[in-house]
Design an enzyme around this catalytic site. Structure first.
Site, mmCIF file in Angstrom:
data_model
loop_
_atom_site.group_PDB
_atom_site.id
_atom_site.type_symbol
_atom_site.label_atom_id
_atom_site.label_comp_id
_atom_site.label_asym_id
_atom_site.label_seq_id
_atom_site.Cartn_x
_atom_site.Cartn_y
_atom_site.Cartn_z
ATOM 1 N N GLU A 820 0.841 -1.198 0.000
ATOM 2 C CA GLU A 820 0.000 0.000 0.000
ATOM 3 C C GLU A 820 0.877 1.250 0.000
ATOM 4 O OE1 GLU A 820 -3.095 -0.023 2.936
ATOM 5 O OE2 GLU A 820 -3.530 2.109 2.689
ATOM 6 N N ARG A 898 -7.453 2.055 14.300
ATOM 7 C CA ARG A 898 -8.323 0.896 14.070
ATOM 8 C C ARG A 898 -8.199 -0.104 15.228
ATOM 9 N NH1 ARG A 898 -11.453 -1.583 10.041
ATOM 10 N NH2 ARG A 898 -11.231 0.227 8.693
ATOM 11 N N GLU A 1279 -10.344 -8.511 5.039
ATOM 12 C CA GLU A 1279 -9.683 -8.499 6.334
ATOM 13 C C GLU A 1279 -10.462 -9.167 7.469
ATOM 14 O OE1 GLU A 1279 -9.317 -4.215 5.611
ATOM 15 O OE2 GLU A 1279 -7.350 -4.386 6.534
#
Ligand SMILES: Cc1cc2nc3c(=O)[nH]c(=O)nc-3n(C[C@H](O)[C@H](O)[C@H](O)COP(=O)(O)OP(=O)(O)OC[C@H]3O[C@@H](n4cnc5c(N)ncnc54)[C@H](O)[C@@H]3O)c2cc1C
Ligand code: FES
Ligand code: FES
Length: 1348
Positions: A820, A898, A1279
């Site tokens: 990413e 997160r 995920e």
């Protein structure tokens, strides 16, 4: 007379003859295939024989046996010179989409066994080679064939499902079903099928992910023929081959005399048989061996013959030939004669993969002298005889005993001598041999400790006449136990002697607490545990004829480790209604759009892109220090290497632009003053090819001055107040937590540590930058999940407008978050060089570079305080979460946030305070990894719950049920849960897994078995879908419709194996109401869809799917009048008519997720669009003597709404589960106290392999559920299932408790750090053995490794 030399290398590739007189002996077969023949189907995954991506079939004609032999070989280690006179078959040679697929290719594709596809050619070739040897193999043979192959995406289940249709067992089952007139549902278990067993299933023939009946039958007579030239004439086998390269000369003598002559002439020459040791030394330790001799045609060295006293194995005989010969002897001879043979054969099952055993030799294993060799302990404990020979002194025989090794990898063999043969003796009825190996992963792994025990008793008694023991992994060489040997002679075989042996073994096998390899208590305990295992096994043998020896039934469980298991699986999903149009591909288990190309090697990855004219290669010079000042960089020697063009570094970039980063520009393209981690890029050598560039890069001399402090671990960072942002970085608070702690009936405090994880995408990071002639334009082929960011960083660093940079991505060989943000670092460096030299520049990281430079999953430490009532209902929690970010921000803030948002997992926290801390350390900068902090946060929640269960002495399952969210509850960040299906998933999982019945069975098993314990666990997960950075929740698509009715689809998502392109085609098929075959996707590129978000956060299909749907709807709307005017017409008619009416046939679609945006200051707004829920139940068995484990069963139930493609989604669940299992149990990144990563390849870092899949693996998609908040009512899947892998760790924990009870220890008084490696499991199973070894006091020694 000097022998006649031949200097032209001749071999066959896919039936075509290759003759080359310009070969360099340093080239591997893989290099030759990919670079010289441009056969790019064979992949480079690791370069060290550990992943199998490079597997090819090598065939030769055995003139003695008169038959063709086919072997699977790792092309990355095989020197191309070793191929002389052989026939190689690559993936391109067995079938293609343009001609015909081979059934091996077809079946892996159709069974959904290829996701990113990078491992696929290697797996296909392993299976193909097996079929060429054994057209109807057994399941066991298939299991063995795959020991050397890794896949990071699929979780292996679909590959096994597809390929078991080739096996004997499968055919027998089909035949017996036919005889009984039964219909099968495709499951090999027949009426034992889990679906039928647990009553959830149906045998509806439609409810299968693929139909075996559609497989092309395999006809072994249709295979390509072996090159007749090689069969007819043995001329190449008779040639004395001499190939001279720039620095290395290759000799292949054909007689012993020639070999001995050469060895006299070149005493320093390296003998190479399989090159599986030397190849690794050359590639990774950069050893140079100017003279290489390949002794594979010398009869005295390759033959295996029987003698009066045993078997003589020529030193160059391969391990596979040795195994086959010994197996044959075991079959033919009385059992008591072949006991050593049996230990060798059994050990070979755990020795490397089949590819290595096919070429590696027994003699080489001995001569390498590795301290963890698996053969040496067996051969040494049995004191086999070695035959040595030199030209001047002839033959001599020596014993392979404790004196053979004189130092680290040094032996008594003289430089001019060679090992000629090994004599393995027969045993007799009073002699017993056992050997054991303990590794991180059972299959294809190097030993942590191995042991061999050889005992001879006085005839027909239990009195020890002699006992010899040898151990690997306890010193710099294989060691024996002389004291134990002398003390035990003459004693009876009983528990008193055992205790004495324990005492003396401790003296014989000391270990420095800081010894390389670490695991002090574990390794020392293993020596005794393995001896104890042998003690039990031999007691059982003696029991048969010595009346007073009695072995307790419960102790039998200590005798054997784990062996292969039968595989069962089921997949349960909603079948599309019969009324759904046949052309409508949505919600069907459509095969991955690239699967066939992946299975044939035609699929193109970054490094497969053909060479551009004038192309150069970039090899990096990176920091070898964790924190240091760069004093000087000397490139003189490197630049003098022939073929080197340039050294690119910070000087080539405007100093104000030498800064990059995803969120904060706190990294440098090139480091020029201070380095803050190993692996940071200092510069790069640009040369004509990879080998030249890499060699020259190693000649760049960098001088450093060490700086302090070197912060490596989270506690270090806390101590040095080393954070990336303010402290705490962020807080989520709901209610008054202090008040709850004051009033709650119970409050507990605890902490949990979780290690990081390496992405280990099979394709390492790569880039090709092609500057164009005009206007600074440039094409960049990058293996990135985030092309827009790569373009933006290039633009920023090089001062080029983004409209001139086209970043293009066809597909990735896996990403998992690792590509990413990290793709930019190599892309920018390569672009700087390309612009400077105005030539295309390519770079593909080697596996070790990738593992050192690009970071991985963040390690986390969570400290918690939790309040609860008498029932176990959580009243509130305070959690402080620390993550080890490494040297820069990268995406760490998002990862931490997160984790904070998932710190309750699926449990209601009425009051909570969650604090997050970004620890800055001198480690590589960690980054996104599937789950993005969620799995670390949820792990803390589960640990809290486990602590409560211990405190209240309640089954954690009951506590989970009590605390699970209910519809309408809100999270600790105030998001109301709508359509919350966690309870539904839970109930279904508990039922389908038969949890309560299993619990009873487990308890019964644990009572009956002393040294094996089973454990159970059920774990829920709730995963929030959306980027937490608001602006990323948008996507664009572009649809182009051509006048023939074909449709070209562009969108912003990257295909990395997750099936995004396939799903997008399905969405377009449904939206446009046309068959999927009419729609095509080429690649993702910044010059077709701009400003794309990274393909991450599981949101690829949600965001892009909506954008695609929008674009399709626009087209559909425009075509509506034509359809209405001609309702009986076809799509093509309407398109054509519209074109002639001058209606635009292209459209863009755009989507942004509505109603989201969390305000971290006020706690208002929805953080996520919706949640994906799931539950897993797992049963494991552990071996309390070794810490080994086996996953018996896994049952997963997930709510994926109305799945867009159940085959892809189930594949994602299985793959994520296995990756999560790796994270929590198998994969351990090991760092030195000064920040050196010891785990740099598959040899040291262990992903789950084929052998690790659960014995029973059932996945159900919750039926009758929908999701109004995503495209066609689906849910994101990438995920969310990963955390379910932790269920293995918690089941292990459950089993450990049983072991501790058995041994009289407090069942709960232990910590189990994640990953729960065999070492941690064993040490937690405290007993009388571990009690003998105390963990050394910190500060009293220098540890080899630290927990980061
Ligand atoms: C992925 C992988 C997994 C592995 N797994 C294991 C494992 O599980 N257990 C284990 O024990 N090993 C393992 N190994 C190590 C290795 O494969 C074995 O040691 C193997 O037996 C080496 O055989 P080779 O012929 O390929 O060695 P080569 O690389 O060809 O040679 C190795 C050494 O032996 C010397 N040598 C060879 N023949 C002679 C001779 N006749 N006289 C004198 N010197 C000689 C060579 O000069 C060289 O120094 C693994 C290696 C890899 C790459
Ligand atoms: S690339 Fe050869 S085994 Fe990995
Ligand atoms: S499909 Fe196996 S590594 Fe991706």
């Amino acid at each position: 007379m000097a022998p006649q030399e031949d200097n032209v290398l001749v071999f066959f590739v896919n039936g075509k003859k290759v003759e080359d007189d310009q070969v360099d002996p340093e080239w591997t077969l893989l290099f030759y295939l990919r670079n010289k023949l441009r056969l790019c189907g064979t992949k480079l995954g690791c370069g060290e024989g550990g992943c199998g991506a490079c597997t090819v079939m090598v065939s030769k004609y055995d003139r003695i046996k008169n038959k063709i032999i086919h072997l699977p070989v790792n092309a990355c280690l095989a020197p191309v010179c070793s191929m002389h006179g052989l026939a190689i078959t690559t993936i391109e040679g067995i079938g293609s989409t343009k001609t015909k697929l081979h059934p091996v290719q077809e079946r892996i594709a159709k069974s959904h066994g290829s996701q990113c596809g990078f491992c696929t050619p290697g797996i296909v070739m392993s299976m193909y080679t097996l079929l060429r040897t054994s057209p109807k193999p057994t399941m066991k043979e298939m299991e063995v064939a795959f020991q050397g192959n890794l896949c990071r995406c699929t979780g292996y289940r679909p590959i096994i499902e597809g390929y078991k249709t080739f096996t004997e067992e499968w055919e027998l089952l089909q035949n017996s079903n036919k005889l009984n007139g039964e219909q099968t549902n495709g499951c090999a278990m027949g009426d034992q099928c889990c679906k039928l067993q647990n009553g959830t299933g149906t045998t509806d023939p439609e409810e299968v992910l693929f139909k075996r009946s559609e497989f092309t039958p395999y006809d072994s007579s249709q295979e390509p023929i072996f090159p007749p030239e090689l069969k007819i004439s043995g001329q190449y086998d008779k040639q004395y081959l001499v190939i001279k390269g720039k620095t290395v000369t290759w000799y292949r003598p054909t007689s012993l005399e020639q070999l001995l002559e050469l060895k006299k002439l070149f005493p320093g020459a390296k003998l190479v048989v399989g090159n599986t040791e030397v190849g690794v030394e050359v590639k990774f330790k950069h050893m140079v061996y100017p003279v290489i001799i390949q002794p594979v045609l010398i009869p005295e060295m390759v033959d295996i013959t029987n003698t009066e006293k045993g078997v003589r194995v020529g030193a160059s005989a391969t391990l596979i030939d040795t195994e086959n010969h010994l197996k044959n002897e075991i079959k033919q001879l009385p059992e008591e004669k072949t006991r050593i043979f049996k230990t060798v054969v059994e050990m070979l099952n755990w020795f490397a993969g089949k590819q290595i055993r096919s070429v590696g030799a027994l003699g080489s294993n001995i001569m390498t002298g590795s301290p963890i060799s698996d053969m040496l302990p067996i051969l040494m404990a049995n004191e086999v005889t070695l035959e040595l020979q030199s030209r001047d002194n002839g033959k001599r025989e020596v014993l392979l005993d404790g004196n053979f090794f004189t130092g680290y990898r040094k032996t008594i063999v003289k430089p001019e001598e060679i090992l000629l043969a090994i004599y393995i003796p027969y045993t007799n009825s009073d002699r017993y041999c056992y050997a054991y190996k303990q590794a991180r992963r059972r299959e294809d792994d190097i030993a942590i400790v191995n042991a061999a025990i050889n005992v001879t008793f006085e005839p027909k008694t239990d009195i020890i006449s002699d006992i010899n023991l040898a151990f690997g992994g306890m010193s710099y060489k294989t060691v024996t136990a002389p004291k134990t040997r002398s003390k035990l002679k003459g004693l009876p075989w009983n528990r008193t002697t055992l205790e004495l042996a324990f005492t003396h073994l401790q003296e014989d096998l000391p270990l420095d607490p800081g010894a390389p390899g670490g695991m002090y208590v574990y390794r020392r305990s293993l020596t005794l545990s393995l001896f104890f295992r042998a003690f039990l096994a031999i007691s059982q043998d003696l029991e048969k004829y010595i009346p007073h020896i009695k072995i307790d039934k419960r102790d039998l469980s200590g005798i054997n480790g784990f062996h292969s298991k039968e595989y069962k699986s089921s997949q349960y999903f909603t079948v599309v209604p019969k009324t759904q149009e046949k052309t409508d591909a949505l919600q069907r288990p459509v095969v991955h759009a690239s699967a066939y190309k992946q299975a044939t090697g035609e699929a193109t990855y970054c490094d497969d892109i053909p060479f551009f004219e004038n192309e150069l290669y970039l090899a990096f010079v990176t920091s070898t220090k964790s924190h240091a000042k760069i004093l000087s960089v000397d490139t003189t020697e490197a630049l003098a290497v022939e073929g080197v063009h340039y050294y690119v570094s910070a000087k080539d970039i405007d100093p104000s632009c030498n800064n990059i980063g995803s969120i904060v520009h706190d990294e440098k393209v090139f480091y020029d003053d201070v380095v803050t981690s190993q692996g940071q890029i200092i510069g790069g050598i640009i040369a004509v090819d990879q080998m030249t560039a890499q060699k020259a890069a190693r000649k760049v001399k960098v001088e450093y001055e060490d700086l302090q402090p070197v912060v490596v671990t989270i506690p270090d960072a806390i101590k040095h107040n080393s954070y990336l942002s303010s402290v705490p970085h962020k807080v989520i608070a709901r209610g008054d937590i202090d008040k709850v702690f004051q009033t709650a009936p119970h409050v507990l405090e605890g902490e949990c540590h979780m290690g990081g994880q390496e992405h280990f995408y099979l394709e390492t990071q790569g880039v090709v930058v092609v500057p164009k002639k005009e206007d600074q334009e440039m094409d960049v082929y990058s293996s990135t999940q985030n092309p827009t960011e790569v373009a933006a960083m290039l633009g920023h660093v090089l001062g080029i407008q983004l409209n001139k940079i086209a970043v293009k991505v066809k597909r990735l060989g896996g990403g998992f978050g690792g590509k990413e943000s990290k793709a930019m670092m190599i892309a920018v460096a390569a672009a700087a060089a390309a612009v400077k030299l105005n030539r295309p520049v390519r770079c593909m990281l080697d596996r070790d570079e990738d593992m050192v430079m690009t970071g991985g999953r963040h390690p986390f430490l969570s400290k918690y305080k939790v309040a609860f009532d008498d029932q176990g209902k959580i009243l509130g929690a305070l959690v402080k979460i620390y993550c080890n970010c490494g040297y820069s921000f990268d995406l760490s803030p998002g990862v931490l946030e997160r984790a904070m948002a998932h710190a309750e997992n699926s449990y209601n926290l009425p009051v909570a305070r969650i604090e997050g801390y970004l620890c800055k350390t001198n480690l590589p900068s960690n980054t996104a990894f599937r789950g993005f902090g969620g799995p670390q946060g949820m792990y803390a929640a589960e640990c809290m719950l486990q602590d409560i269960s211990v405190f209240l002495n309640k089954d954690p399952v009951k506590l989970s049920e009590l605390n699970l969210y209910k519809e309408g509850d809100s999270t600790h960040y105030n998001q109301k849960l709508i359509n919350c299906t966690i309870n539904k998933c839970w109930k279904e999982c508990i039922e389908s897994s038969r949890y309560y019945e299993k619990r009873k069975e487990v308890d019964k098993f644990n009572k009956q078995n002393r040294y094996k314990k089973r454990g159970l666990s059920v774990i829920p997960t709730k995963y929030g879908i959306s980027f937490t950075v608001l602006h990323l929740n948008q996507a664009g698509a572009l649809i182009l419709v051509y006048t023939d009715g074909s449709v070209l689809l562009h969108h912003g998502g990257i295909e990395m194996g997750q099936g995004l392109y396939t799903k997008m085609l399905q969405v377009a098929s449904r939206s446009l109401e046309i068959p999927i075959e009419k729609i095509h996707t080429v690649e993702t590129a910044t010059n077709t869809v701009p400003n794309t978000s990274p393909t991450a956060a599981s949101s690829g299909s949600d965001l892009n799917g909506m954008a695609v749907m929008q674009a399709c709807n626009i087209i559909k709307e425009r075509l509506k009048p034509y359809k209405e005017a001609n309702p009986k017409g076809k799509w093509e008619d309407w398109v054509k008519k519209a074109y002639f009416d001058r209606v635009s046939l292209s459209a863009t679609g755009y989507y942004r997720t509505p109603d989201i945006g969390y305000n971290w200051e006020t706690g208002d707004g929805n953080m996520f669009n919706y949640f994906t829920y799931g539950v897993a139940c797992c049963e494991v068995e552990i071996d309390t003597l070794t810490g080994d484990h086996e996953v018996h069963s896994v049952e997963i139930v997930m709510d994926l709404g109305e799945s867009l493609n159940p085959a892809i989604d189930i594949g994602q669940i299985e793959g994520a589960f296995m990756q999560g299992y790796g994270l929590y149990v198998l994969e351990e990144l090991v760092y030195s106290p000064s920040g050196t990563n010891y785990t740099r390849g598959p040899g040291t870092y262990k992903l789950p392999g084929f052998g690790d899949i659960p014995g029973e693996f059932n996945v159900s998609l919750l039926k009758g559920v929908s999701n109004p908040r995503a495209v066609y009512s689906s849910k994101a899947v990438g995920e969310p299932p990963l955390f379910l892998g932790s269920t293995v760790l918690f089941a292990i924990k459950d089993a450990i408790k049983a072991a501790r009870v058995e041994n009289g220890f407090d069942p709960n008084d232990f910590q189990l750090v994640s990953p729960a490696t065999s070492a941690r499991i064993r040490v937690a199973c405290q007993d009388n053995i571990t009690a003998k070894f105390k963990e050394p006091e910190p500060g009293t020694y220098s540890p080899w490794n630290v927990l980061v």
